[in-house]
Design a protein around this motif. Structure first.
Motif, short mmCIF file in Angstrom:
data_model
loop_
_atom_site.label_atom_id
_atom_site.label_comp_id
_atom_site.label_asym_id
_atom_site.label_seq_id
_atom_site.Cartn_x
_atom_site.Cartn_y
_atom_site.Cartn_z
N GLY A 61 7.28 11.59 -11.34
CA GLY A 61 7.32 10.25 -10.76
C GLY A 61 6.95 10.24 -9.29
N GLY A 62 6.44 11.36 -8.81
CA GLY A 62 6.09 11.47 -7.40
C GLY A 62 4.68 10.97 -7.11
N GLY A 63 4.33 11.04 -5.86
CA GLY A 63 3.02 10.63 -5.41
C GLY A 63 3.10 10.09 -4.00
N TYR A 64 2.05 9.43 -3.58
CA TYR A 64 1.97 8.88 -2.23
C TYR A 64 2.29 7.39 -2.24
N TYR A 65 2.84 6.92 -1.13
CA TYR A 65 3.19 5.51 -0.97
C TYR A 65 3.13 5.15 0.51
N LEU A 66 2.98 3.86 0.80
CA LEU A 66 2.96 3.38 2.18
C LEU A 66 4.36 3.40 2.77
N LEU A 67 4.47 3.82 4.01
CA LEU A 67 5.76 3.80 4.69
C LEU A 67 6.05 2.45 5.34
N GLN A 68 4.99 1.64 5.52
CA GLN A 68 5.13 0.30 6.09
C GLN A 68 4.48 -0.69 5.15
N GLU A 69 4.71 -1.94 5.42
CA GLU A 69 4.00 -2.99 4.70
C GLU A 69 2.52 -2.90 5.09
#
Length: 135
Positions: A61-69
């Motif tokens: 379920g891992g991966g990359y995501y934005l830390l901000q909007e």
């Protein structure tokens, strides 16, 4: 010219920003969708993670995501992170200034005057463009 690293970084960020909030995206998914080398993309995303633009979670379920909007991610930060200075010559750079070896007087230099205008207009576009504008 914009490097492939920066071009692919913007494409990857846009892909991630299009996902539902909280969804983590694997490198392979982005690489396949955007036609980017997996190995090259891995390096780009690592750079973006180290700069604080992206977060990453390992494992299932891992991966990359934005830390901000996406609305808060300015293109100036993305470009400087991946490309380096925005200015075309070092003598007009705001963050990476260096005096030109071949220029005895910046105030009289026609190239300097022109490049200040180019820098200012480029910064205006990049400061006023966020990741959300590209989605």
């Amino acid at each position: 010219m914009l490097s492939k690293k920066t071009k692919y970084g913007i494409k990857a960020l846009t892909f991630i920003a299009r996902q539902e909030k909280g969804v983590k995206v694997q490198i392979a998914t982005i690489a396949e969708s955007e036609n980017i080398s997996h190995k090259f993309l891995e390096s780009i995303l690592l750079t973006l993670r180290k700069s604080g633009i992206l977060g990453a979670k390992k494992g299932k379920g891992g991966g990359y995501y934005l830390l901000q909007e996406a609305e808060d991610v300015q293109m100036t930060k993305v470009i400087r992170t991946l490309e380096g200075p925005i200015a075309m010559v070092p003598c007009v750079s705001l963050n990476f200034y260096e005096k030109c070896d071949d220029c005895p007087d910046e105030e009289q230099c026609s190239v300097h005057k022109l490049m200040i205008q180019v820098r200012d207009n480029t910064l205006n576009v990049l400061r006023n463009t966020t990741l959300a504008d590209l989605v």
